[in-house]
Enzyme design. Structure first.
Site, PDB file in Angstrom:
ATOM      1  CG  ASP A 145     106.487  15.897  54.691  1.00 44.52           C
ATOM      2  OD1 ASP A 145     107.702  15.677  55.285  1.00 44.52           O
ATOM      3  OD2 ASP A 145     106.133  16.232  53.735  1.00 44.52           O
ATOM      4  CG  ASP A 192     110.938  18.778  54.756  1.00 45.59           C
ATOM      5  OD1 ASP A 192     111.858  18.241  53.659  1.00 45.59           O
ATOM      6  OD2 ASP A 192     109.773  18.590  54.837  1.00 45.59           O
TER       7      ASP A 192
END
Length: 176
Positions: free
Chosen positions: A126, A140
């Site tokens: 991330d 995402d």
């Protein structure tokens, strides 16, 4: 669905997953071990994070030694199911250009992108941080936008069928 159309859908799926992984590779190469980098000061910055949990750390209460195998097994099953759904049922002739079909493609690409990360690396990369929000990645975004579009598609389908007679499966038109 004709083979040519299936190949186009599979190609689009691979391109989306590829874009996700290119951004994760760049994040790892450029951000790992360094301080966050401002994109828009106070709004968006880039920060490398290795996520061994799911969204919003919902499974943090499960020990890592139990959580990891559960996520791997369910992730692989979900990836395979989504690939089959997208390449076959999700893009029938009428659905190829539909919001629902595109939404399903996005959800599948996001799930596969993060699933491959978890399978290969043992964690998900991330790197996008917004204030008051967990760090996230391109996969995402695919899942979030795809889920929102699925909601829109369901709402539109419900609006179209609202007030339509209900077929009770008896082989004749229902009475009004």
């Amino acid at each position: 669905m004709p083979l040519g159309r299936r190949l186009v859908v599979l190609g689009a799926l691979l391109a989306l997953v590829g874009c996700d992984h290119v951004t994760k590779y760049a994040a790892k190469a450029q951000l790992e071990g360094g301080p966050p980098r401002d994109v828009v000061r106070g709004v968006v910055n880039l920060q490398y994070v290795e996520n061994t949990d799911v969204a919003f750390n919902l499974l943090r209460w499960i020990p890592e030694t139990v959580r990891r195998p559960i996520l791997l097994v369910t992730g692989v099953i979900a990836m395979l199911g989504l690939i089959v759904l997208v390449v076959t049922a999700g893009f029938g002739r009428a659905r190829l250009r539909s919001i629902g079909g595109f939404a399903l493609l996005l959800v599948a690409a996001g799930a596969i992108g993060n699933g491959l990360d978890r399978l290969v690396r043992g964690y998900v990369v991330d790197f996008v941080r917004l204030p008051h929000w967990p760090v996230f990645n391109v996969a995402d975004v695919y899942v979030t936008v795809g889920a929102a579009l699925l909601g829109v598609a369901a709402w539109r389908a419900n609006r179209r069928t609202a007030g339509a007679p209900v077929d009770l499966g008896e082989g004749r038109p229902p009475e009004r």
